[in-house]
Design a protein around this motif. Sequence first.
Motif, PDB file in Angstrom:
ATOM      1  N   ILE A 180       0.847  -1.194   0.000  1.00  0.00           N
ATOM      2  CA  ILE A 180       0.000   0.000   0.000  1.00  0.00           C
ATOM      3  C   ILE A 180       0.891   1.256   0.000  1.00  0.00           C
ATOM      4  O   ILE A 180       1.832   1.347   0.771  1.00  0.00           O
ATOM      5  CB  ILE A 180      -0.938  -0.019   1.230  1.00  0.00           C
ATOM      6  CG1 ILE A 180      -1.759  -1.309   1.225  1.00  0.00           C
ATOM      7  CG2 ILE A 180      -1.856   1.210   1.249  1.00  0.00           C
ATOM      8  CD1 ILE A 180      -2.526  -1.558   2.517  1.00  0.00           C
ATOM      9  N   ARG A 181       0.564   2.187  -0.896  1.00  0.00           N
ATOM     10  CA  ARG A 181       1.281   3.455  -1.092  1.00  0.00           C
ATOM     11  C   ARG A 181       2.575   3.294  -1.878  1.00  0.00           C
ATOM     12  O   ARG A 181       3.323   4.259  -2.063  1.00  0.00           O
ATOM     13  CB  ARG A 181       1.546   4.188   0.232  1.00  0.00           C
ATOM     14  CG  ARG A 181       0.273   4.548   0.989  1.00  0.00           C
ATOM     15  CD  ARG A 181       0.519   5.382   2.218  1.00  0.00           C
ATOM     16  NE  ARG A 181       1.376   4.710   3.149  1.00  0.00           N
ATOM     17  CZ  ARG A 181       2.557   5.157   3.557  1.00  0.00           C
ATOM     18  NH1 ARG A 181       2.987   6.339   3.136  1.00  0.00           N
ATOM     19  NH2 ARG A 181       3.306   4.480   4.388  1.00  0.00           N
ATOM     20  N   GLY A 182       2.836   2.051  -2.387  1.00  0.00           N
ATOM     21  CA  GLY A 182       3.885   1.821  -3.365  1.00  0.00           C
ATOM     22  C   GLY A 182       5.248   2.430  -3.047  1.00  0.00           C
ATOM     23  O   GLY A 182       5.711   2.408  -1.907  1.00  0.00           O
ATOM     24  N   ARG A 183       5.858   2.959  -4.106  1.00  0.00           N
ATOM     25  CA  ARG A 183       7.239   3.459  -4.040  1.00  0.00           C
ATOM     26  C   ARG A 183       7.412   4.575  -2.997  1.00  0.00           C
ATOM     27  O   ARG A 183       8.437   4.665  -2.335  1.00  0.00           O
ATOM     28  CB  ARG A 183       7.575   3.980  -5.446  1.00  0.00           C
ATOM     29  CG  ARG A 183       8.947   4.470  -5.682  1.00  0.00           C
ATOM     30  CD  ARG A 183       9.087   4.794  -7.172  1.00  0.00           C
ATOM     31  NE  ARG A 183      10.210   5.654  -7.427  1.00  0.00           N
ATOM     32  CZ  ARG A 183      11.463   5.216  -7.589  1.00  0.00           C
ATOM     33  NH1 ARG A 183      11.742   3.953  -7.510  1.00  0.00           N
ATOM     34  NH2 ARG A 183      12.438   6.068  -7.843  1.00  0.00           N
ATOM     35  N   LYS A 184       6.364   5.394  -2.834  1.00  0.00           N
ATOM     36  CA  LYS A 184       6.460   6.494  -1.853  1.00  0.00           C
ATOM     37  C   LYS A 184       6.708   5.934  -0.451  1.00  0.00           C
ATOM     38  O   LYS A 184       7.509   6.471   0.318  1.00  0.00           O
ATOM     39  CB  LYS A 184       5.149   7.292  -1.891  1.00  0.00           C
ATOM     40  CG  LYS A 184       5.066   8.423  -0.898  1.00  0.00           C
ATOM     41  CD  LYS A 184       3.843   9.290  -1.182  1.00  0.00           C
ATOM     42  CE  LYS A 184       3.797  10.518  -0.284  1.00  0.00           C
ATOM     43  NZ  LYS A 184       3.238  10.264   1.039  1.00  0.00           N
ATOM     44  N   PHE A 200      15.829  -1.585  11.891  1.00  0.00           N
ATOM     45  CA  PHE A 200      14.879  -2.519  11.261  1.00  0.00           C
ATOM     46  C   PHE A 200      13.588  -1.746  10.998  1.00  0.00           C
ATOM     47  O   PHE A 200      12.933  -1.265  11.926  1.00  0.00           O
ATOM     48  CB  PHE A 200      14.627  -3.674  12.249  1.00  0.00           C
ATOM     49  CG  PHE A 200      13.687  -4.758  11.756  1.00  0.00           C
ATOM     50  CD1 PHE A 200      13.622  -5.123  10.417  1.00  0.00           C
ATOM     51  CD2 PHE A 200      12.888  -5.448  12.663  1.00  0.00           C
ATOM     52  CE1 PHE A 200      12.777  -6.141   9.987  1.00  0.00           C
ATOM     53  CE2 PHE A 200      12.044  -6.468  12.245  1.00  0.00           C
ATOM     54  CZ  PHE A 200      11.985  -6.821  10.902  1.00  0.00           C
ATOM     55  N   GLY A 201      13.241  -1.587   9.708  1.00  0.00           N
ATOM     56  CA  GLY A 201      11.999  -0.892   9.342  1.00  0.00           C
ATOM     57  C   GLY A 201      10.915  -1.904   9.009  1.00  0.00           C
ATOM     58  O   GLY A 201      11.079  -2.715   8.093  1.00  0.00           O
ATOM     59  N   VAL A 202       9.834  -1.846   9.753  1.00  0.00           N
ATOM     60  CA  VAL A 202       8.720  -2.792   9.568  1.00  0.00           C
ATOM     61  C   VAL A 202       7.498  -2.004   9.120  1.00  0.00           C
ATOM     62  O   VAL A 202       7.031  -1.118   9.841  1.00  0.00           O
ATOM     63  CB  VAL A 202       8.375  -3.488  10.922  1.00  0.00           C
ATOM     64  CG1 VAL A 202       7.214  -4.463  10.746  1.00  0.00           C
ATOM     65  CG2 VAL A 202       9.588  -4.187  11.505  1.00  0.00           C
ATOM     66  N   TYR A 203       7.018  -2.280   7.903  1.00  0.00           N
ATOM     67  CA  TYR A 203       5.803  -1.605   7.419  1.00  0.00           C
ATOM     68  C   TYR A 203       4.804  -2.710   7.080  1.00  0.00           C
ATOM     69  O   TYR A 203       5.002  -3.440   6.104  1.00  0.00           O
ATOM     70  CB  TYR A 203       6.146  -0.754   6.198  1.00  0.00           C
ATOM     71  CG  TYR A 203       4.962  -0.171   5.452  1.00  0.00           C
ATOM     72  CD1 TYR A 203       3.866   0.369   6.134  1.00  0.00           C
ATOM     73  CD2 TYR A 203       4.947  -0.132   4.066  1.00  0.00           C
ATOM     74  CE1 TYR A 203       2.788   0.901   5.434  1.00  0.00           C
ATOM     75  CE2 TYR A 203       3.881   0.403   3.356  1.00  0.00           C
ATOM     76  CZ  TYR A 203       2.802   0.919   4.056  1.00  0.00           C
ATOM     77  OH  TYR A 203       1.727   1.446   3.372  1.00  0.00           O
ATOM     78  N   ASP A 245       1.156   5.453  11.938  1.00  0.00           N
ATOM     79  CA  ASP A 245      -0.026   4.855  11.293  1.00  0.00           C
ATOM     80  C   ASP A 245      -0.310   5.622  10.000  1.00  0.00           C
ATOM     81  O   ASP A 245      -0.493   6.839  10.020  1.00  0.00           O
ATOM     82  CB  ASP A 245      -1.224   4.947  12.254  1.00  0.00           C
ATOM     83  CG  ASP A 245      -2.442   4.205  11.708  1.00  0.00           C
ATOM     84  OD1 ASP A 245      -2.769   4.374  10.519  1.00  0.00           O
ATOM     85  OD2 ASP A 245      -3.083   3.475  12.483  1.00  0.00           O
ATOM     86  N   SER A 246      -0.336   4.901   8.856  1.00  0.00           N
ATOM     87  CA  SER A 246      -0.553   5.553   7.557  1.00  0.00           C
ATOM     88  C   SER A 246      -1.873   5.103   6.925  1.00  0.00           C
ATOM     89  O   SER A 246      -2.046   5.194   5.704  1.00  0.00           O
ATOM     90  CB  SER A 246       0.609   5.215   6.609  1.00  0.00           C
ATOM     91  OG  SER A 246       0.773   3.809   6.514  1.00  0.00           O
ATOM     92  N   SER A 247      -2.812   4.601   7.738  1.00  0.00           N
ATOM     93  CA  SER A 247      -4.029   3.979   7.187  1.00  0.00           C
ATOM     94  C   SER A 247      -4.861   4.946   6.345  1.00  0.00           C
ATOM     95  O   SER A 247      -5.403   4.549   5.304  1.00  0.00           O
ATOM     96  CB  SER A 247      -4.898   3.444   8.322  1.00  0.00           C
ATOM     97  OG  SER A 247      -4.141   2.639   9.176  1.00  0.00           O
ATOM     98  N   GLU A 248      -4.988   6.192   6.781  1.00  0.00           N
ATOM     99  CA  GLU A 248      -5.844   7.124   6.030  1.00  0.00           C
ATOM    100  C   GLU A 248      -5.236   7.403   4.654  1.00  0.00           C
ATOM    101  O   GLU A 248      -5.938   7.433   3.647  1.00  0.00           O
ATOM    102  CB  GLU A 248      -6.029   8.439   6.813  1.00  0.00           C
ATOM    103  CG  GLU A 248      -6.809   8.268   8.117  1.00  0.00           C
ATOM    104  CD  GLU A 248      -8.110   7.470   7.933  1.00  0.00           C
ATOM    105  OE1 GLU A 248      -8.868   7.770   6.984  1.00  0.00           O
ATOM    106  OE2 GLU A 248      -8.352   6.536   8.721  1.00  0.00           O
ATOM    107  N   GLU A 249      -3.934   7.591   4.603  1.00  0.00           N
ATOM    108  CA  GLU A 249      -3.266   7.801   3.310  1.00  0.00           C
ATOM    109  C   GLU A 249      -3.366   6.530   2.454  1.00  0.00           C
ATOM    110  O   GLU A 249      -3.519   6.598   1.227  1.00  0.00           O
ATOM    111  CB  GLU A 249      -1.803   8.174   3.535  1.00  0.00           C
ATOM    112  CG  GLU A 249      -1.143   8.683   2.285  1.00  0.00           C
ATOM    113  CD  GLU A 249       0.366   8.911   2.446  1.00  0.00           C
ATOM    114  OE1 GLU A 249       0.827   9.157   3.581  1.00  0.00           O
ATOM    115  OE2 GLU A 249       1.064   8.819   1.433  1.00  0.00           O
ATOM    116  N   GLY A 250      -3.310   5.375   3.118  1.00  0.00           N
ATOM    117  CA  GLY A 250      -3.450   4.108   2.397  1.00  0.00           C
ATOM    118  C   GLY A 250      -4.818   3.989   1.753  1.00  0.00           C
ATOM    119  O   GLY A 250      -4.954   3.521   0.615  1.00  0.00           O
ATOM    120  N   LEU A 251      -5.857   4.431   2.476  1.00  0.00           N
ATOM    121  CA  LEU A 251      -7.220   4.407   1.916  1.00  0.00           C
ATOM    122  C   LEU A 251      -7.294   5.305   0.692  1.00  0.00           C
ATOM    123  O   LEU A 251      -7.841   4.909  -0.349  1.00  0.00           O
ATOM    124  CB  LEU A 251      -8.229   4.849   2.986  1.00  0.00           C
ATOM    125  CG  LEU A 251      -9.665   5.033   2.497  1.00  0.00           C
ATOM    126  CD1 LEU A 251     -10.211   3.758   1.873  1.00  0.00           C
ATOM    127  CD2 LEU A 251     -10.571   5.481   3.666  1.00  0.00           C
TER     128      LEU A 251
END
Length: 273
Positions: free
Chosen positions: A46-50, A164-167, A214-220
């Motif tokens: 979700i949100r790809g390359r960005k 360690f980056g966990v997305y 939390d990036s859920s709104e941008e993901g939507l």
Amino acid sequence: MAEEVARHYSDGRNLAAAIADSLRKAGKDIGKLTTADLGTVDEFHIRGRKATLELGQSLSLNAGSHVLDIGSGLGGPARTLAETYGCQVTGIDLTQEFCDAAATLSTWVGLADRVAFQQGDATNLPFADGQFDAAVTIHVAMNIAAKDRMYAEARRVLRPGGLFGVYDVLQGDGGDVRYPVPWAREPSISHVATPDAMVTLLRGAGFKILSTQDSSEEGLRWFEGMAAMMAQGTPPPVTFRTFLGDDFPEMTRNMQSNLREHRIRTVTYICQA
Ligand SMILES: C[S@@+](CC[C@H](N)C(=O)[O-])C[C@H]1O[C@@H](n2cnc3c(N)ncnc32)[C@H](O)[C@@H]1O
């Protein structure tokens, strides 16, 4: 379980050939592709390359870094990090066809000397202790029940102090996930953790959590944009549909409902070993 997960992602086709075919039909010259051209298919999250670029910014990477990408898929995140920072990236992924395609796509964009991909399981990494300066994992743990082993392995192969980056996609408080979704057509291979469980798991593996986002709104909004392009008949030249097939439009609708109804959340943790 591992075989069922790999089967979900692969139908035995030559993925690189299918991607090349779609790109050629859209008028692209395979000899002149950029990582951005591939981003709509090889940044499989979700949100790809960005989102990959944002994650990279938090990991203190430089040309001397050796980064591990756990669940590297088609290799988009690995190539984006290698290109942006000049670092070396090793990717490991359960799905052999994704590893094969990742290697081919890397030659297309001239990054084959900086990235390498191998088939393997995140819960049993074939690497020495302390081998990597940094690690990332993007939208992978929702296919893994044994997250304690996954994060313990990530901790083991990182040098002390390594980041360690966990997305990942987490269980929200709005009810059960609606299927199919891009990582599972039904619940048996889906293992989304709650935010509370994630904190316990990451700390239990020995990580210090430096930040949580939390990036859920941008993901939507990202999924709404994708759905609008599909509805208007103007999707990008190549999309996740290449490997998810005709379920992809329904998955896109479900992802919007899942995010809108808080059934899932997308959260990034920056952790230190
Ligand atoms: C949604 S894709 C994300 C791929 C990549 N991280 C990206 O963002 O483009 C999930 C990936 O996790 C891989 N995967 C699932 N379970 C795994 C495991 N136990 N070990 C390694 N990879 C796994 C799948 O094969 C798939 O490539």
